[in-house]
Motif scaffolding. Structure first.
Motif, PDB file in Angstrom:
ATOM      1  N   ILE A 190      38.781  40.189  -2.774  1.00  0.00           N
ATOM      2  CA  ILE A 190      39.922  40.303  -3.691  1.00  0.00           C
ATOM      3  C   ILE A 190      39.594  41.405  -4.696  1.00  0.00           C
ATOM      4  O   ILE A 190      38.634  41.301  -5.457  1.00  0.00           O
ATOM      5  CB  ILE A 190      40.180  38.996  -4.459  1.00  0.00           C
ATOM      6  N   ASP A 191      40.397  42.477  -4.656  1.00  0.00           N
ATOM      7  CA  ASP A 191      40.189  43.653  -5.500  1.00  0.00           C
ATOM      8  C   ASP A 191      40.751  43.404  -6.903  1.00  0.00           C
ATOM      9  O   ASP A 191      41.649  42.586  -7.076  1.00  0.00           O
ATOM     10  CB  ASP A 191      40.948  44.833  -4.872  1.00  0.00           C
ATOM     11  N   ASP A 192      40.232  44.129  -7.879  1.00  0.00           N
ATOM     12  CA  ASP A 192      40.759  44.088  -9.250  1.00  0.00           C
ATOM     13  C   ASP A 192      40.883  42.656  -9.758  1.00  0.00           C
ATOM     14  O   ASP A 192      41.854  42.303 -10.445  1.00  0.00           O
ATOM     15  CB  ASP A 192      42.135  44.763  -9.328  1.00  0.00           C
ATOM     16  N   PHE A 193      39.905  41.831  -9.420  1.00  0.00           N
ATOM     17  CA  PHE A 193      40.016  40.406  -9.728  1.00  0.00           C
ATOM     18  C   PHE A 193      40.055  40.156 -11.229  1.00  0.00           C
ATOM     19  O   PHE A 193      39.282  40.739 -11.984  1.00  0.00           O
ATOM     20  CB  PHE A 193      38.859  39.622  -9.094  1.00  0.00           C
ATOM     21  N   ALA A 206      30.794  43.879  -9.564  1.00  0.00           N
ATOM     22  CA  ALA A 206      31.442  44.458 -10.729  1.00  0.00           C
ATOM     23  C   ALA A 206      31.864  45.884 -10.401  1.00  0.00           C
ATOM     24  O   ALA A 206      31.077  46.679  -9.891  1.00  0.00           O
ATOM     25  CB  ALA A 206      30.490  44.459 -11.919  1.00  0.00           C
ATOM     26  N   GLU A 207      33.121  46.213 -10.702  1.00  0.00           N
ATOM     27  CA  GLU A 207      33.619  47.567 -10.467  1.00  0.00           C
ATOM     28  C   GLU A 207      33.446  48.418 -11.727  1.00  0.00           C
ATOM     29  O   GLU A 207      33.391  47.905 -12.842  1.00  0.00           O
ATOM     30  CB  GLU A 207      35.119  47.545 -10.162  1.00  0.00           C
ATOM     31  N   GLY A 208      33.385  49.724 -11.546  1.00  0.00           N
ATOM     32  CA  GLY A 208      33.451  50.647 -12.673  1.00  0.00           C
ATOM     33  C   GLY A 208      32.215  50.681 -13.561  1.00  0.00           C
ATOM     34  O   GLY A 208      32.325  50.935 -14.750  1.00  0.00           O
TER      35      GLY A 208
HETATM   36 MG    MG Z   1      39.420  47.713  -7.729  1.00  0.00          MG
END
Ligand code: MG
Ligand code: C2E
Ligand code: MG
Ligand code: MG
Length: 294
Positions: A179-182, A236-238
């Motif tokens: 699940i992206d951008d959770f 963790a993204e970014g």
């Molecule tokens: Mg994302």
């Protein structure tokens, strides 16, 4: 006479058309030819295990080498692609291109990480995504463990029974589901028990605000806890700074993706990262592999 009228009408219409509309039409026309003219390209961004700094995955991110414009980011053209129905052929292209590339890395003898591809909600609604994925795996002779799909919370929140079934089939095939951008979507967690998924990707906004906003840290810890309870991996993204890495480790987050470890790069450049990692694993190359990994 009709000719003159036509000319006038066109002139009027043309002067009324604002720049935005013209640009959208130009974009659409060019986008139609982008696949045939081989202008689409996937960049790859490493996903890192924070314990040992190894590359455990690669997210495939779409780029368009648009004539006269240079490299165009997906947010600029995917909206239009959705509106005019081009997202389906583009989405198919992405699936096959990623599978081909993964197989290529395997054939080069590289320790190939799992490749994550982004799938648009529209594609899920309108196409048989499980079948597409199966066709791509078969035609590329790629093992399913090498593939992962990223979907947004919207798909699972507003998804139908068919989506529930599709995701189950995809996981049963051995493909991972993230699940992206959770954390940015509608705040219902009920769907997590309804849909079987493997991984939650903590949205970049929480990573970004962690240092200044204690609430972001609380949310990250909560997501990590959720992951532990539901047996999901958490990434963790970014991630852009070492300080963020320290905070993330402290919060129990073991996987990360972000500019600190590497920006999305063309396949050939990513091959170099994999080569360096293979050499390092064989003890032949003591230098650090990734900029952010000390
Ligand atoms: Mg994302
Ligand atoms: P996403 O799937 O959430 O991908 C992460 C985005 O964050 C990527 O932007 C990536 O380049 C960027 N990013 C990664 N690390 C950092 C960082 O440390 N700092 C900052 N500021 N940004 C970082 P990108 O490549 O422009 O893609 C934007 C979005 O476009 C993606 O968000 C995804 O939703 C969509 N997208 C990209 N490729 C595809 C595709 O093949 N198909 C579909 N349907 N959507 C795609
Ligand atoms: Mg993504
Ligand atoms: Mg995003």
């Amino acid at each position: 006479q009709s000719k003159a009228d036509g000319g006038n009408t066109f002139h009027l219409f043309s002067s009324k058309m604002d720049h935005h509309v013209k640009e959208t039409i130009a974009l659409e026309n060019e986008l139609r030819n982008a696949i045939e003219q081989d202008q689409l390209e996937l960049f790859y961004q490493p996903q890192i295990n924070l314990e040992n700094n190894e590359i455990v995955g690669a997210e495939a991110l779409l780029r368009w080498n648009r004539p006269d414009y240079g490299v165009v980011a997906p947010n600029v053209f995917l909206g239009t692609a959705e509106e005019v129905g081009l997202i389906l052929p583009i989405g198919e292209w992405v699936i096959f291109a990623a599978c081909k590339q993964a197989k290529k890395w395997m054939d080069m003898g590289l320790d190939t990480p799992r490749i994550a591809i982004n799938i648009s909600p529209t594609q899920f609604r309108k196409q048989d995504v499980p079948q597409l994925l199966k066709d791509a795996l078969v035609s590329c002779s790629l093992p399913p463990e090498k593939l992962e799909i990223e979907i947004t919370e919207n798909i699972v929140l507003h998804g139908s029974e068919a989506t529930v079934r599709d995701l189950r089939v995809i996981r049963e095939m051995g493909i991972a589901v993230s699940i992206d951008d959770f954390g940015t979507g509608y705040s219902s967690l009920a769907y997590l028990s309804r849909y079987s998924v493997d991984c939650l990707k903590i949205d970049r906004c929480f990573t970004r605000d962690m240092m200044t906003d204690p609430n972001s840290t609380v949310i990250i810890k909560a997501i990590v806890g959720l992951g532990a309870s539901l047996d999901l991996s958490i990434i963790a993204e970014g991630v852009e700074t070492r300080e963020q890495v320290d905070y993330l480790k402290d919060a129990g987050c073991e996987l990360a993706q972000g500019y600190l470890f590497g920006k999305p790069v063309p396949a050939q450049e990513f091959s170099l990262l994999l080569e360096q990692q293979s050499l390092k694993a064989q003890g032949q190359y003591p230098q650090k592999v990734l900029v952010g990994a000390e």
